[in-house]
Every structure is written in C-alpha cells, then in structure tokens.
Design a protein around this motif. Structure first.
Motif, short mmCIF file in Angstrom:
data_model
loop_
_atom_site.label_atom_id
_atom_site.label_comp_id
_atom_site.label_asym_id
_atom_site.label_seq_id
_atom_site.Cartn_x
_atom_site.Cartn_y
_atom_site.Cartn_z
N ALA A 1 0.83 -1.20 0.00
CA ALA A 1 0.00 0.00 0.00
C ALA A 1 0.85 1.24 0.00
O ALA A 1 1.98 1.25 0.51
CB ALA A 1 -0.93 0.01 1.22
N GLY A 2 0.29 2.30 -0.55
CA GLY A 2 0.96 3.59 -0.55
C GLY A 2 0.86 4.27 0.81
O GLY A 2 0.45 3.66 1.80
N ASN A 3 1.23 5.54 0.86
CA ASN A 3 1.30 6.27 2.12
C ASN A 3 -0.07 6.37 2.78
O ASN A 3 -0.96 7.08 2.29
CB ASN A 3 1.86 7.68 1.87
CG ASN A 3 3.31 7.66 1.51
OD1 ASN A 3 3.80 6.72 0.86
ND2 ASN A 3 4.04 8.68 1.91
N ALA A 4 -0.26 5.65 3.88
CA ALA A 4 -1.53 5.67 4.61
C ALA A 4 -1.51 6.84 5.59
O ALA A 4 -0.60 6.96 6.41
CB ALA A 4 -1.74 4.36 5.35
N ILE A 5 -2.51 7.70 5.50
CA ILE A 5 -2.57 8.88 6.35
C ILE A 5 -3.89 8.88 7.11
O ILE A 5 -4.89 8.33 6.65
CB ILE A 5 -2.42 10.17 5.52
CG1 ILE A 5 -3.50 10.24 4.42
CG2 ILE A 5 -1.03 10.25 4.89
CD1 ILE A 5 -3.47 11.54 3.62
N GLY A 6 -3.89 9.49 8.27
CA GLY A 6 -5.10 9.55 9.06
C GLY A 6 -4.82 10.13 10.43
O GLY A 6 -3.66 10.34 10.82
N GLY A 7 -5.87 10.38 11.19
CA GLY A 7 -5.72 10.89 12.53
C GLY A 7 -5.03 9.89 13.44
O GLY A 7 -5.19 8.68 13.28
N GLY A 8 -4.27 10.39 14.39
CA GLY A 8 -3.62 9.53 15.36
C GLY A 8 -2.24 9.06 14.99
O GLY A 8 -1.64 8.27 15.73
N ASP A 9 -1.71 9.52 13.88
CA ASP A 9 -0.35 9.16 13.48
C ASP A 9 0.62 10.16 14.10
O ASP A 9 0.56 11.36 13.80
CB ASP A 9 -0.22 9.15 11.96
CG ASP A 9 1.11 8.55 11.49
OD1 ASP A 9 1.92 8.15 12.34
OD2 ASP A 9 1.31 8.48 10.26
N TRP A 10 1.52 9.67 14.95
CA TRP A 10 2.52 10.52 15.60
C TRP A 10 3.94 10.06 15.26
O TRP A 10 4.89 10.40 15.96
CB TRP A 10 2.31 10.51 17.11
CG TRP A 10 0.98 11.02 17.53
CD1 TRP A 10 -0.11 10.27 17.88
CD2 TRP A 10 0.57 12.39 17.64
NE1 TRP A 10 -1.17 11.09 18.20
CE2 TRP A 10 -0.79 12.39 18.06
CE3 TRP A 10 1.21 13.61 17.43
CZ2 TRP A 10 -1.50 13.57 18.28
CZ3 TRP A 10 0.49 14.79 17.64
CH2 TRP A 10 -0.84 14.75 18.07
N THR A 11 4.09 9.30 14.18
CA THR A 11 5.39 8.75 13.81
C THR A 11 6.39 9.86 13.52
O THR A 11 6.07 10.84 12.83
CB THR A 11 5.24 7.86 12.56
OG1 THR A 11 4.19 6.92 12.77
CG2 THR A 11 6.54 7.11 12.28
#
Length: 384
Positions: A193-203
């Motif tokens: 999968a490509g770049n998965a984005i969404g709320g809660g990502d703090w990487t």
C-alpha cells in the motif's frame, strides 16, 4: 462491502497492533465483531493512537517482539487463529538509514518468524503479510507498479520490504503452495500500500505527524522534499482491502494467495507541497511551512501503484477523495487539541467510511454512476 457475518467471533491475530495502522485495524475488527489478539511492542510514539483511542479495551494485547521467535510462536498458538494479519515492522525510511540491522531483523526475520510459527502451528488459516509500496525496484517512472514487477529498494527500509515479499513467495512456494491448499490449509498473501494517512499518526519523520506537531506548536514546519509525489490514501482505504482479501482467501485461497496493491485514485498521487498547502489552509490558526534546505538521505521522488488487480479481483475501490481525507485528518487532530473522546471520533470515522462503501455498492448494483470519489459527508459528532 465487508461481510460482517464472516468476522463475527472470528479469531484474528494481529502483529503490530499498537502502531498507527494496527490501531485503526484493531478498532475496525472489534466493530465487526472479531475476537482480536494483538502482539506488538509498546506503542511506538508518545502520544500514540493506541493509548488515545483506548485500543487496549478492544483487543487481547500481548507485548512482544517479532524477533523473539519462541514468544511469538507461543502467542500465536494460544490464539489459535483463523486469520493472521502481519503488520509489525520498522516502518520509517529515515530510521532505516540510522538502524539498518534493526530494520532488517524486524522486517525480514520478523516475517520469517511469523511464517514459521504459522507453519509449526499446523492449523488452517488465512495469512496476510503487510509490506509496502516501496518494496518495488523503483525506476522513478510515471507508471504505476504492478504486482508482477521486480522487488527491490535502494535504502535499508525499502529493501527490507522487498526482502519480506521474497520471503512471502518462498514460504508460499515451499510450504503453502496454493495448488495443495487442501493439504496444508494456509492461504498466504501479501499486500502493498501507498502512504496511509489519518488521525492519530505521531510517527517521527513522517509528513502528516511532522506538520501536526508544528501546527500545534505554532511554528512553521520544515519540509525537505516538497516536489516528491506519493500515492496518498486515507488509512481505512488499504485496511478495507486487507479485510476484503482475508474474506476472499477464506473462500478460495488457491485463487487469491498472491501479492496485491492498494492505492488511491491516480489523481490523488500528489506532490508533498500540495498536501502541505491543503493542510495549512484547513488547519488555519496561523499554520505555515518553510523549505528545509539541509542535506538528507536519499528518498524516492516518484512512486505510484497500479491497483487494477484489486479493483477487478476484489471489487475494491477508493471511495474517499484526498481533499476529504485531509479534512477528516484535521477534524481528528482538532478533536485531540480540544480534549475530545478520540475513541468515539475514530469509531465515527470508521462508520462514515462504511457508509461510503455501502453507498458505492448500492449505486453499482443499481447501475447508477458511482460517487466513489465524492466527498464524504461529515456526519454529526458525539461530543467527547
């Protein structure tokens, strides 16, 4: 659409459930009625979606490292799963440059350990290995990569994911051949999968989290590669593909045991600068960015996936436009900023996405023009 009856009380073993994608997946599986056991290290960031959305309330959570074969094997045997979804990984390109041994040990040998634990378990089950769009030998061309294209990767992270794909193929050919499924019972597939984005990502060192941290700190965000093009997609889009694939593997493992791409509509492969400008506008409150002119390790500048196989073979389709995905992301982080109930919000966004899936399916069934790319309505939010 997902088959909710398939997931009801289904025993699912998820590695990496404390991570960003793993937390979203665990909440969705719980909502579908699955019996979820998670195996992972402590949450990889502070704060983390796992803690903020109280994911631990919804899963049987085991702390462990996929590099620890005996512990992993014991946890898998205790779960005795129907479905295994392997998401545990070192997932950051820049960290891979700094820690190549850890990156290969986790992404390659961790995968070997998981497959070997499944082999020694000797139980029929569905196994999906989550790798990355970066597993392909990137030629920096404008065409999307197909599942049959060569594996590669020019940095330790990307290369380790290509290796993980080769490990998947070797275990499938050697121990779980689709033609002999009736004998061994294990349907093994991989997903890219490509770049998965969404709320809660703090990487750390990831675009959306870096932007949010800068916005919350009321300082300009330094952007290092504004012209780089990525296949951006809301996190639920690939997760929907993974879950659909699990269902199909259980129905006809011999047919679906292979590699699968999941990515956004072609128009949503956008430059970093486009994403940044949109988020600056949506966030408001003086959000801004500036160019980071310092020297950085090399990263791919152009990467697209061909998802025609998933569209035709799984009836999987992107149903959320990128601009609406960004609106959902800003909604999530504004809720964090306001101290709202983030488990409730995360579940509500899952419900919205399921609404879009149902609408898409109904329109296809009626012959009406699908509005797969139409902006999703922001349904009323329960106050947290």
């Amino acid at each position: 659409m997902l088959n909710r009856s398939f997931w009801q009380n289904r025993k699912v073993f998820v590695t990496g459930h404390t991570g960003f994608k793993g937390s979203w997946l665990s909440l969705w599986l719980h909502a579908l009625g699955a019996d979820v056991t998670g195996y992972a290290l402590e949450p990889p960031s502070e704060p983390s979606l796992f803690e903020q959305a109280r994911v631990g309330e919804c899963v049987r959570s085991i702390r462990g490292d996929v590099r620890d074969f005996e512990h992993l094997k014991s946890a898998l045997a205790a779960c005795n799963p129907d479905v295994v979804i392997h998401m545990a990984a070192q997932s950051v390109v820049r960290y891979g440059y700094d820690e190549p041994v850890e990156t290969y040990a986790t992404n390659v040998m961790g995968t070997v350990h998981l497959f070997e634990a499944v082999r020694q378990l000797g139980r029929p089950c569905v196994v999906v290995n989550v790798t990355s769009d970066k597993c392909y030998e990137n030629q920096e061309w404008v065409w999307g990569y197909r599942e049959s294209d060569p594996m590669g990767g020019h940095d330790p992270y990307s290369n380790s994911k290509g290796c993980a794909e080769l490990v998947t193929g070797a275990y499938r050919d050697s121990y779980f051949p689709p033609a002999a499924l009736s004998k061994h019972g294990v349907a093994l597939a991989s997903v890219r999968a490509g770049n998965a984005i969404g709320g809660g990502d703090w990487t750390a060192n990831q675009l959306i989290p870096d932007l949010v941290r800068a916005f919350l700190g009321r300082r300009p965000c330094r952007i290092r590669s504004p012209a780089a093009i990525r296949p951006w997609q809301f996190v639920l889009m690939p997760l929907h593909g993974y879950l659909l694939l699990c269902e199909r593997l259980a129905e006809d493992g011999a047919r679906f045991a292979s590699g699968w791409n999941f990515g956004p509509a072609e128009t949503d492969a956008r430059p970093v600068s486009w994403i940044v400008d949109k988020l600056v506008s949506l966030w408001g409150e003086g959000a801004s960015w500036t160019l980071d002119g310092a020297a950085h390790p090399a990263e791919a500048q152009l990467l697209r996936l061909d998802t025609s196989k998933a569209r035709a073979g799984l009836d999987w389709h992107p149903v959320l436009q990128l601009d609406q995905s960004l609106a959902w992301i800003v909604e999530w982080y504004h809720a964090f900023q306001a101290g709202n109930d983030l488990q409730s919000l995360t579940r509500r966004q899952i419900e919205r996405y399921e609404y879009l899936l149902q609408d898409h399916a109904e329109r296809n069934a009626s012959g009406a023009r699908p509005k797969a790319a139409a902006p999703a309505p922001l349904l009323p939010m329960a106050e947290g």
